[in-house]
Write a protein that holds these residues in place. Structure first.
Motif, PDB file in Angstrom:
ATOM      1  N   GLY A 179       0.807  -1.203   0.000  1.00 16.11           N
ATOM      2  CA  GLY A 179       0.000   0.000   0.000  1.00 16.11           C
ATOM      3  C   GLY A 179       0.838   1.251   0.000  1.00 16.11           C
ATOM      4  O   GLY A 179       2.078   1.198   0.054  1.00 16.11           O
ATOM      5  N   PRO A 180       0.190   2.424  -0.072  1.00 12.28           N
ATOM      6  CA  PRO A 180       0.900   3.687  -0.237  1.00 12.28           C
ATOM      7  C   PRO A 180       1.684   4.111   0.996  1.00 12.28           C
ATOM      8  O   PRO A 180       1.306   3.820   2.129  1.00 12.28           O
ATOM      9  CB  PRO A 180      -0.220   4.680  -0.552  1.00 12.28           C
ATOM     10  N   ALA A 181       2.774   4.825   0.728  1.00 18.35           N
ATOM     11  CA  ALA A 181       3.623   5.358   1.784  1.00 18.35           C
ATOM     12  C   ALA A 181       3.067   6.692   2.286  1.00 18.35           C
ATOM     13  O   ALA A 181       2.329   7.380   1.587  1.00 18.35           O
ATOM     14  CB  ALA A 181       5.046   5.535   1.264  1.00 18.35           C
ATOM     15  N   SER A 182       3.456   7.070   3.493  1.00 26.89           N
ATOM     16  CA  SER A 182       2.941   8.294   4.099  1.00 26.89           C
ATOM     17  C   SER A 182       3.494   9.547   3.441  1.00 26.89           C
ATOM     18  O   SER A 182       2.789  10.548   3.294  1.00 26.89           O
ATOM     19  CB  SER A 182       3.259   8.310   5.597  1.00 26.89           C
ATOM     20  N   ALA A 183       4.765   9.519   3.036  1.00 24.16           N
ATOM     21  CA  ALA A 183       5.395  10.725   2.493  1.00 24.16           C
ATOM     22  C   ALA A 183       4.890  11.073   1.113  1.00 24.16           C
ATOM     23  O   ALA A 183       4.914  12.242   0.710  1.00 24.16           O
ATOM     24  CB  ALA A 183       6.918  10.556   2.472  1.00 24.16           C
ATOM     25  N   SER A 184       4.419  10.071   0.362  1.00 25.96           N
ATOM     26  CA  SER A 184       3.914  10.320  -0.984  1.00 25.96           C
ATOM     27  C   SER A 184       3.116   9.107  -1.447  1.00 25.96           C
ATOM     28  O   SER A 184       3.592   7.965  -1.359  1.00 25.96           O
ATOM     29  CB  SER A 184       5.058  10.578  -1.973  1.00 25.96           C
ATOM     30  N   ALA A 185       1.922   9.364  -1.960  1.00 21.45           N
ATOM     31  CA  ALA A 185       1.116   8.274  -2.508  1.00 21.45           C
ATOM     32  C   ALA A 185       1.708   7.714  -3.783  1.00 21.45           C
ATOM     33  O   ALA A 185       1.248   6.678  -4.280  1.00 21.45           O
ATOM     34  CB  ALA A 185      -0.314   8.765  -2.762  1.00 21.45           C
ATOM     35  N   ASP A 186       2.738   8.385  -4.313  1.00 18.75           N
ATOM     36  CA  ASP A 186       3.421   7.885  -5.506  1.00 18.75           C
ATOM     37  C   ASP A 186       4.332   6.697  -5.187  1.00 18.75           C
ATOM     38  O   ASP A 186       4.829   6.037  -6.099  1.00 18.75           O
ATOM     39  CB  ASP A 186       4.267   8.991  -6.143  1.00 18.75           C
ATOM     40  N   ILE A 187       4.567   6.465  -3.902  1.00 19.94           N
ATOM     41  CA  ILE A 187       5.437   5.366  -3.464  1.00 19.94           C
ATOM     42  C   ILE A 187       4.573   4.300  -2.799  1.00 19.94           C
ATOM     43  O   ILE A 187       3.764   4.598  -1.919  1.00 19.94           O
ATOM     44  CB  ILE A 187       6.506   5.864  -2.473  1.00 19.94           C
ATOM     45  N   LEU A 188       4.740   3.050  -3.224  1.00 16.46           N
ATOM     46  CA  LEU A 188       4.015   1.933  -2.635  1.00 16.46           C
ATOM     47  C   LEU A 188       4.983   1.013  -1.906  1.00 16.46           C
ATOM     48  O   LEU A 188       6.110   0.786  -2.365  1.00 16.46           O
ATOM     49  CB  LEU A 188       3.284   1.132  -3.710  1.00 16.46           C
ATOM     50  N   HIS A 189       4.530   0.492  -0.776  1.00 15.89           N
ATOM     51  CA  HIS A 189       5.263  -0.567  -0.086  1.00 15.89           C
ATOM     52  C   HIS A 189       4.849  -1.911  -0.678  1.00 15.89           C
ATOM     53  O   HIS A 189       3.654  -2.153  -0.886  1.00 15.89           O
ATOM     54  CB  HIS A 189       4.959  -0.544   1.406  1.00 15.89           C
ATOM     55  N   GLY A 190       5.829  -2.789  -0.909  1.00 12.96           N
ATOM     56  CA  GLY A 190       5.541  -4.111  -1.454  1.00 12.96           C
ATOM     57  C   GLY A 190       6.510  -5.139  -0.893  1.00 12.96           C
ATOM     58  O   GLY A 190       7.221  -5.794  -1.647  1.00 12.96           O
ATOM     59  N   PHE A 191       6.519  -5.288   0.427  1.00 13.26           N
ATOM     60  CA  PHE A 191       7.507  -6.159   1.070  1.00 13.26           C
ATOM     61  C   PHE A 191       6.928  -6.736   2.363  1.00 13.26           C
ATOM     62  O   PHE A 191       5.815  -6.410   2.763  1.00 13.26           O
ATOM     63  CB  PHE A 191       8.778  -5.365   1.387  1.00 13.26           C
ATOM     64  N   GLY A 192       7.726  -7.609   3.004  1.00 15.04           N
ATOM     65  CA  GLY A 192       7.327  -8.161   4.290  1.00 15.04           C
ATOM     66  C   GLY A 192       6.575  -9.470   4.196  1.00 15.04           C
ATOM     67  O   GLY A 192       5.783  -9.804   5.076  1.00 15.04           O
TER      68      GLY A 192
END
Length: 418
Positions: A367-380
């Protein structure tokens, strides 16, 4: 629009292909060889298991914590010197499995990621020209007795409630199916929808090559952060300079925490170190990939030999491997198949250690990162990176495109830890 994929493991590879299918230009930022030994994707247990729906922590696990600390060679061990650093993660880990209701919710979320995985991987492998690397012959759980199976009632209840089906295998049938297996095992459970990968490293390399053939640009660099202006991503910072990008997805596995922090989120990512041993030219072995209940390790034929994989060691990214743990795996394999030589020549035995990227609740961050919705987390992804990669990639690609989610994304929200 160009998206930068940070990390070239199995999740990064599947996400790159999914982003291309969604119409994005892709840049892969990865410092190492795709499918190389440095990656968890290289050395995993090879299983494509739709039954991987039981989270690592279950009710009552806290009672075993003293044993984990006192036994450095147990199936789950925590190094004393690392305990102060990992203690907050361990508390969250134990609480995530405190009740059966919590375990069941996690099971449903995991099933959404792993359902149909063998078929999805088979299609990806065919497109990449390596269809032979994916086999769908089921997965076999074996037990010394039916009572040992019944002792794992919660795990199988979670599987049943999430839609997993299986066949129970009697002692006679088990002998016919697995004539080389040690006779102490008298009961089995076959999950017919399961599959496995004959060479995960080569598979990842083929997927990356497929994405490159379709126009993906590859940058041999290590991502270190982001250039964000007015909440919009401008570039990914790397040790080789900035790489322009309008969107980015963090798929760097166990090395993702610093990147997540640079994207505004301090997420509780930890490494569960795992080991494997491979015997080249093994004389006997399983006809169906199997997991003995008394070892909790996968035994699987691969292109390079008979692989036994498992163990969990909490010791961080920097500690040296404890190769005795790989020897434990080897010895369990030899006990499981008495036809193997008691002394395996060093030239036929290879060992490996890698880092599972694990969140305390057993679910990845998508899902999206807090600093920018242009960055997605995809790990863990912890123990389900290989099997869950295609459906994780589909979810991330839908987020990129602003398309309807293929299944609910809320359980994997990076903000669930806030």
């Amino acid at each position: 629009m160009n998206v930068a994929i940070l990390g070239g493991g199995i999740v990064g590879a599947c996400t790159a292909l999914a982003a291309q299918r969604a119409g994005f230009g892709v840049t892969l930022i990865e410092p190492e060889t795709a499918g190389g030994e440095q990656a968890a994707s290289y050395g995993n247990g090879c299983w494509l298991s739709p039954s991987s729906v039981v989270p690592p922590a279950v009710p009552g696990l806290w009672k075993k914590l003293p044993k984990f600390l006192s036994d450095p060679l147990g199936p789950l061990a925590i190094r004393w010197r690392y305990l102060p650093k990992v203690a907050p993660w361990l508390v969250r880990y134990l609480l995530a499995g405190w009740t059966e209701a919590k375990v069941m919710r996690t099971g449903h979320a995991l099933r959404a990621l792993v359902a149909g995985a063998p078929e999805l991987h088979a299609a990806l492998a065919e497109e990449a020209g390596v269809g032979h690397l994916i086999e769908r012959r089921g997965l076999l759980y074996i037990y010394p007795s039916r009572a040992d199976f019944e002792a794992e009632a919660l795990a199988w209840r979670v599987r049943r409630e999430t839609g997993v089906q299986w066949l129970e295998i009697s002692e006679d049938e088990l002998r016919q199916r697995e004539p080389d297996l040690d006779r102490r095992y008298t009961f089995g459970v076959l999950v017919e929808e399961g599959g496995h990968c004959l060479n995960p490293g080569a598979y990842v390399a083929a997927l990356i090559a497929q994405a490159e053939a379709q126009g993906m640009r590859r940058v041999a660099a290590r991502a270190t952060g982001f250039v964000i202006e007015g909440g919009r991503l401008q570039a990914v910072r790397t040790d080789q300079g900035d790489v322009a990008a309008e969107r980015a997805i963090i798929c760097a596995g166990a090395h993702s925490r610093a990147l997540a922090r640079a994207a505004g989120d301090d997420l509780p990512l930890e490494t569960e170190r795992g080991y494997h041993a491979v015997i080249a030219g093994a004389e006997v072995g399983p006809r169906t990939p199997m997991m003995p209940s008394d070892g909790k390790m996968s035994l699987t034929w691969t292109e390079t030999g008979l692989r036994v994989a498992g163990q969990v060691e909490i010791a961080g990214l920097e500690a040296a491997p404890n190769w005795k743990r790989a020897e434990i795996l080897r010895d369990h394999l030899l006990r499981s198949f008495p036809g193997l030589p008691r002394e395996v020549p060093s030239g036929r035995l290879r060992v490996w250690m890698g880092h599972r990227p694990s969140m305390p609740d057993g679910l990845p961050c998508l899902g999206p990162a807090s600093a920018s919705a242009d960055i997605l987390h995809g790990f863990g992804h912890g123990h389900v990176g290989l099997v869950a990669a295609p459906r994780s990639a589909a979810l991330l690609a839908a987020m990129l495109a602003g398309a309807p989610m293929p299944f609910p994304a809320e359980p994997y929200s990076p903000h669930r830890f806030a």
